[in-house]
Design an enzyme around this catalytic site. Structure first.
Site, PDB file in Angstrom:
ATOM      1  N   ILE A 108      26.624  47.132  68.174  1.00  0.00           N
ATOM      2  CA  ILE A 108      27.955  47.692  68.437  1.00  0.00           C
ATOM      3  C   ILE A 108      28.835  46.468  68.667  1.00  0.00           C
ATOM      4  O   ILE A 108      28.449  45.561  69.419  1.00  0.00           O
ATOM      5  CB  ILE A 108      27.943  48.650  69.661  1.00  0.00           C
ATOM      6  CG1 ILE A 108      29.340  49.169  70.006  1.00  0.00           C
ATOM      7  CG2 ILE A 108      27.329  48.018  70.887  1.00  0.00           C
ATOM      8  CD1 ILE A 108      29.343  50.237  71.133  1.00  0.00           C
ATOM      9  N   SER A 109      29.991  46.410  68.000  1.00  0.00           N
ATOM     10  CA  SER A 109      30.809  45.196  68.036  1.00  0.00           C
ATOM     11  C   SER A 109      31.457  44.994  69.408  1.00  0.00           C
ATOM     12  O   SER A 109      31.590  45.929  70.203  1.00  0.00           O
ATOM     13  CB  SER A 109      31.892  45.264  66.964  1.00  0.00           C
ATOM     14  OG  SER A 109      31.304  45.484  65.701  1.00  0.00           O
TER      15      SER A 109
END
Ligand code: SAM
Length: 223
Positions: free
Chosen positions: A65-66
């Site tokens: 997940i960025s």
């Protein structure tokens, strides 16, 4: 409201104040969405207390997940006003799609990893994000039957922008994607106008690989 949700609300507001607003993000819709979406529900139980940190996190299957800031930066760059239909390539945890779903009319999101696809589809159902439409498959080919899209966001890095994604963008639409090598890329913003395709660089970034027909081949090693 229980103590946990008060704690996460506080952490989320701190994240927005310190990592998003303090670094220059000004778009009210992006800021509101990031204050609203419970990022801690998009990571595993073991990482829940790290969810609001200033970094990406693993989500299983070798994917991430960025970092919150890059999600805000990419969302703001799309210049969304509210009525749009947006295509996302790389559903992953579902967090970016959830942010977009707060802003636009409908989000179409494609994931090539079946485990992530199934897990995230269930999460969207549980959270009642009914304006997110999911699909399992190779997003480098776009989603012809639902095209054209007002905006396209690619959340994995490729050597070049897949032509089908440019073809499936409306005139006046924007596309954002990390483009470059396996490990380091440049975030490119593409505007499709009547007069042609205009590309600007938003600086360096680091994303996992976009794998598919118009992306990297599965077996290619990191360089
Ligand atoms: N948007 C995600 C989020 O909010 O968690 C970020 C996900 S991660 C950085 C990139 C995702 O792209 C991975 O889940 C990966 O499996 C997926 N991916 C890579 N190539 C793809 C392709 N051709 N089509 C669809 N998904 C792809």
């Amino acid at each position: 409201m229980n103590i946990d949700s008060i704690k996460y609300d506080r952490w989320r507001n701190n994240m927005v104040d310190q990592q998003i607003v303090a670094r220059g993000i000004t778009d009210p819709a992006t800021i509101d969405a990031m204050r609203t979406i419970p990022r801690h529900l998009f990571v595993s139980e073991a990482l829940i207390d790290n969810a609001y940190g200033d970094h990406p996190l693993p989500i299983g299957e070798g994917q991430t997940i960025s970092q919150p800031y890059i999600i805000a930066e990419m969302t703001q760059a799309l210049n969304l006003k509210g009525g749009e239909r947006v295509l996302e390539i790389g559903t992953g945890s579902g967090y970016q799609a959830a942010i977009l779903s707060q802003i636009v009319f409908r989000v179409y999101t494609i994931e090539r990893n079946n485990n992530l696809f199934l897990r995230t589809r269930k999460l969207f159902d549980n959270l009642k994000y009914h304006n997110i439409v999911t699909r399992y498959g190779d997003g480098t080919q776009g989603w012809v039957s639902e095209s054209p899209f007002d905006a396209v966001i690619v959340t994995a890095g490729g050597e070049k922008i897949p032509q089908p994604l440019i073809d499936q963008l409306t005139v006046g639409g924007r596309l954002i994607m990390p483009v470059g090598g396996h490990l380091i890329q440049e975030l490119l913003l593409v505007e499709k106008r009547k007069t042609g395709i205009f590309t600007t660089s938003m600086g360096g970034c680091r994303f996992v690989k976009l794998i598919g027909r118009h992306g990297w081949k599965e077996e290619e090693k990191d360089q």
